[in-house]
Each structure stands twice: as structure tokens, then as C-alpha cells.
Design a protein around this motif. Structure first.
Motif, mmCIF file in Angstrom:
data_model
loop_
_atom_site.group_PDB
_atom_site.id
_atom_site.type_symbol
_atom_site.label_atom_id
_atom_site.label_comp_id
_atom_site.label_asym_id
_atom_site.label_seq_id
_atom_site.Cartn_x
_atom_site.Cartn_y
_atom_site.Cartn_z
ATOM 1 N N UNK A 3 -38.534 -51.053 -70.718
ATOM 2 C CA UNK A 3 -38.695 -50.234 -69.885
ATOM 3 C C UNK A 3 -38.660 -50.897 -68.602
ATOM 4 N N UNK A 4 -38.515 -52.449 -68.722
ATOM 5 C CA UNK A 4 -37.660 -52.526 -67.448
ATOM 6 C C UNK A 4 -36.128 -52.823 -66.716
ATOM 7 N N UNK A 5 -35.719 -52.428 -67.503
ATOM 8 C CA UNK A 5 -34.423 -51.419 -67.229
ATOM 9 C C UNK A 5 -34.535 -50.651 -66.996
ATOM 10 N N UNK A 6 -35.119 -50.057 -66.781
ATOM 11 C CA UNK A 6 -34.891 -48.777 -66.635
ATOM 12 C C UNK A 6 -35.547 -47.840 -66.150
ATOM 13 N N UNK A 24 -28.268 -55.492 -72.714
ATOM 14 C CA UNK A 24 -29.720 -55.434 -72.110
ATOM 15 C C UNK A 24 -30.004 -55.643 -70.775
ATOM 16 N N UNK A 25 -28.940 -56.011 -69.515
ATOM 17 C CA UNK A 25 -29.070 -56.761 -69.198
ATOM 18 C C UNK A 25 -28.059 -54.519 -67.775
ATOM 19 N N UNK A 26 -28.697 -54.630 -66.707
ATOM 20 C CA UNK A 26 -28.998 -53.895 -65.648
ATOM 21 C C UNK A 26 -26.995 -54.408 -65.428
ATOM 22 N N UNK A 52 -28.832 -56.414 -62.154
ATOM 23 C CA UNK A 52 -28.689 -56.661 -61.439
ATOM 24 C C UNK A 52 -29.806 -56.930 -62.152
ATOM 25 N N UNK A 53 -30.905 -57.967 -62.191
ATOM 26 C CA UNK A 53 -32.267 -58.205 -63.327
ATOM 27 C C UNK A 53 -33.967 -58.239 -62.980
ATOM 28 N N UNK A 54 -33.349 -57.445 -61.542
ATOM 29 C CA UNK A 54 -35.316 -57.284 -61.015
ATOM 30 C C UNK A 54 -35.080 -55.893 -60.413
#
Length: 66
Positions: A3-6, A24-26, A52-54
Motif C-alpha cells: 500500500x505504501x508503494x501504491x 518492491x521499490x518504486x 523513491x522510498x517514501x
């Protein structure tokens, strides 16, 4: 799908950037422009991949390029 990546992808997409996920990383396609002799504007040269991690990093990425 995280959900965080979305959420990160949605923010970047809403600003007009293309993204992909690797492991799994954007990652966002960061356009790189160059000047060309005889032209008054800049020309798209290529894209660099930026991880981009956050959500905060996504906002910072967009703000830096505005």
C-alpha cells in the motif's frame, strides 16, 4: 503489492511522472534535458532511474523539478 508503494506511485503519477517497481521499490523516470546549439529550448536527452522510498521523498522529487 505494498500500500505504501501504491501511495508513492499515485503521487508521482498525478504529477505526470512514469514509474516502475523493481524488487518492491518504486523507481521514477527522471527526465534529463540538454541544450542543443541553434535551439532556444531544452531537448529531452534521456531518463535516469531514481528510487523513491517514501511519500516525503516523492514530494521532494516533484518539488525539486517544478
Amino acid at each position: 503489492m505494498s500500500q505504501h508503494a501504491v501511495m508513492i506511485e499515485n503521487r508521482l503519477h498525478s504529477a505526470g511522472y512514469k514509474t516502475q517497481r523493481i524488487g518492491g521499490e518504486v523507481q521514477v523516470f527522471d527526465p534529463v534535458y540538454r541544450s542543443v546549439a541553434g535551439l532556444s529550448g531544452l531537448v529531452l536527452s534521456h531518463h535516469e532511474m531514481v528510487e523513491v522510498r517514501s511519500i516525503h521523498a516523492a514530494w521532494a522529487f516533484i518539488e525539486e523539478r517544478s
